[in-house]
Design an enzyme around this catalytic site. Sequence first.
Site, mmCIF file in Angstrom:
data_model
loop_
_atom_site.group_PDB
_atom_site.id
_atom_site.type_symbol
_atom_site.label_atom_id
_atom_site.label_comp_id
_atom_site.label_asym_id
_atom_site.label_seq_id
_atom_site.Cartn_x
_atom_site.Cartn_y
_atom_site.Cartn_z
ATOM 1 N N CYS A 239 4.689 -3.162 0.549
ATOM 2 C CA CYS A 239 5.707 -3.786 1.405
ATOM 3 C C CYS A 239 6.967 -4.210 0.638
ATOM 4 C CB CYS A 239 5.144 -5.035 2.087
ATOM 5 S SG CYS A 239 3.771 -4.719 3.190
ATOM 6 N N HIS B 69 9.942 -8.883 2.438
ATOM 7 C CA HIS B 69 8.607 -9.390 2.133
ATOM 8 C C HIS B 69 8.767 -10.829 1.638
ATOM 9 C CE1 HIS B 69 4.336 -8.855 1.317
ATOM 10 N NE2 HIS B 69 4.526 -9.655 0.292
#
Length: 302
Positions: A50, A104
């Site tokens: 991510c 993130h």
Amino acid sequence: DGMNVLFIVVDDLRPVLGCYGDKLVKSPNIDQLASQSIVFSNAYAQQALCAPSRVSFLTGRRPDTTRLYDFYSYWRVHAGNYSTMPQYFKEHGYVTLSVGKVFHPGVSSNYSDDYPYSWSIPPFHPSTEKYENDKTCRGKDGKLYANLVCPVDVTEMPSGTLPDIQSTEEAIRLLNVMKTKKQKFFLAVGYHKPHIPLRYPQEFLKLYPLENITLAPDPWVPEKLPSVAYNPWTDIRQRDDVEALNVSFPYGPLPDDFQRQIRQSYYAAVSYLDMQVGLLLNALDDAGLSNSTIVVFTADHG
């Protein structure tokens, strides 16, 4: 005057969508958006995690430039003070807003989702995000577990909701605020599903009878694959339902019936996501903003 932007980012979404030719999935809202859109048929994942993939497409730079291959550095400190896409809009007169998982969270976005560089106001995170990996999945014995496969009764969840439902509600609220203002906006909405755990409202399971779910067509590890290229997925092994299977380490096969349950729940989670996207696009219509807004729908790395 320039268009508004609604930028929808989904976590761990494969092209399991009707608009990409999947015959089993039910994704009517995303497919309807695709029918009015440019649909890209090639996907390139900058990194299979991510944080690096999101920093990459939000800065327009590759991981070997941002120096981020994991979760543990902030590009402005370790690589260069690069502008981000929302920052560019912000510097050109837009109100920039972040809802849910866009950057993130954590070190890789300076514990602030890169606020105030990228966003006009502090980003919104659903209050129920913190329960994502808790024991909220009811087993056949009536007890609660932290499972990988986790259809739930939403009314039984903490605060009676789920993170993506909260994100949709906040995004709709912001759209209704922005329609009364004369400023252009860049609204990023980040959805958590279908990232694991596969926790979603249980009614979506009915869309996918288990007898319709096939096994992966090629389940085996390629013979000459170097070990560094294959991950034994310890984060999945830690889930209560997987741990109970006592799968051999590192690559022991999962039982066929459990493979089917995982695939069934992935599809159900995608349909749950599709409903959230539908609610969001309906709200854009209801606010009278559809004709003045570019909608982008993407995933971090499917």
